[in-house]
Design an enzyme around this catalytic site. Structure first.
Site, short mmCIF file in Angstrom:
data_model
loop_
_atom_site.label_atom_id
_atom_site.label_comp_id
_atom_site.label_asym_id
_atom_site.label_seq_id
_atom_site.Cartn_x
_atom_site.Cartn_y
_atom_site.Cartn_z
N SER A 3 0.84 -1.19 0.00
CA SER A 3 0.00 0.00 0.00
C SER A 3 0.88 1.25 0.00
O SER A 3 1.74 1.40 -0.88
CB SER A 3 -0.94 -0.04 1.20
N ASP B 101 -8.58 -3.74 -5.69
CA ASP B 101 -8.54 -4.66 -4.55
C ASP B 101 -9.34 -4.16 -3.36
O ASP B 101 -9.24 -4.67 -2.26
CB ASP B 101 -7.09 -4.93 -4.14
N HIS C 247 -7.29 -5.79 -0.47
CA HIS C 247 -6.14 -5.03 0.04
C HIS C 247 -5.58 -5.60 1.34
O HIS C 247 -4.37 -5.51 1.58
CB HIS C 247 -6.57 -3.57 0.24
#
Length: 310
Positions: free
Chosen positions: A107, A254, A276
């Site tokens: 991320s 995602d 995610h």
């Protein structure tokens, strides 16, 4: 009987010798350089028994990898987090005697590791961005559109989120890391990432959804991500991933990052059946049972780096 047994044993040994080396073989993840894992927004290294990269460090270490988990601000700009990571990289190099490290960031950890590779390429062997919003995140754009600069809503949001991230840092044992949630938000918008990419373009695709340069300045660039917001009915976090995915208007994502935005360097895959949180084996290992386990994907990447002499 004895002769038959010896013949059988000999045939079995020959068969074992010619079979492919299994993924669990000793040394499968033994990279030349240490691996440093870097968390994303609202992340941490470990809170009590709960790891951000849940079970992944041990899965990598099981077959030879030397693994470290960085702790940077849970919420701050990419540049601030990048400088914190650079300091940590130097500490790891000093402790291990290694000349370089392999960086893997999830991320916001993706742009964070890119910053280090851009300003200190001599210290980095490879960059692997896992669902990094390398061209920004639509979710951040939507939030920035609601929370306008200088508004009361920004002040309130900043105070509340900064308090939350400070609590995360206290619980993880790093209460001194500065928190700036608005700077983090601005970094993750499309505009914020476009500005960052002008200063740090290494590995970024020049097309909307292509691949970037595989190697820049001696640093190898890789990326992978999931493309399925809903993956496990038993996972309570799936509902939030499904809701947030609506920001992408049907484009593959995602739950938090668009698949095309996740591209950097060599794209391993952008369509794993993961959301995610699954990408870091969360929530507590409740991931898609019909997809490759996230720990296996990290192990495969370590083996890929090993094959390149990294």
């Amino acid at each position: 009987m004895k002769k038959q047994f010896l013949q059988w044993l000999g045939a079995a040994l020959v068969a074992i010798a010619v079979l492919p080396v299994p993924a669990w073989a000793t040394g499968y993840t033994q990279t030349k350089y240490p691996i440093i894992l870097v968390h994303g927004l609202f992340g941490f290294d470990k809170i009590g028994p709960v790891e951000y990269f849940y079970g992944i460090p041990d899965a990598l270490r099981a077959d030879g990898a030397q693994v470290y988990v960085a702790e940077v601000s849970a919420a701050n700009s990419t540049e601030v987090r990048g400088e914190q990571l650079l300091t940590y990289v130097k500490q790891v190099l000093a402790a291990t005697g290694a000349s370089k490290v392999n960086l893997i960031g999830h991320s916001h950890g993706g742009p964070t590791i890119r910053y280090v590779a851009s300003v200190a390429p001599q210290l980095v062997a490879s960059v692997t961005s896992v669902a990094g919003p390398n061209k920004g995140a639509a979710v951040a754009d939507v939030l920035r559109g609601v929370v306008t600069p200088g508004s009361l809503s920004q002040a309130v949001l900043g105070t509340v989120v900064n308090s939350f991230t400070t609590l995360i840092e206290i619980l993880s044992g790093s209460p001194s890391d500065p928190q700036n949630s608005i700077a983090a938000l601005d970094s993750l918008t499309t505009a914020g990432m476009a500005k960052f990419n002008l200063a740090h373009p290494e590995g970024v695709p020049v097309t909307a959804c292509g691949e970037g340069a595989y190697q820049v300045g001696g640093v190898y660039y890789f990326s992978w991500s999931g493309g399925q917001p809903l993956t496990n009915v038993l996972d309570p976090s799936d509902a939030s991933m499904g809701l947030l995915s609506l920001a992408y208007g049907g484009a593959k994502n995602d739950g938090l990052v668009g698949s095309c935005s996740s591209h950097l360097g060599q794209v391993i895959r952008d369509n794993y059946g993961m959301n995610h949180l699954d990408e870091v084996n969360q929530l507590l290992g409740l991931v898609n049972i019909f997809e490759t386990n996230p720990k296996t994907v990290y192990r495969q990447q370590a083996n890929r780096l090993k094959g390149l002499g990294l």
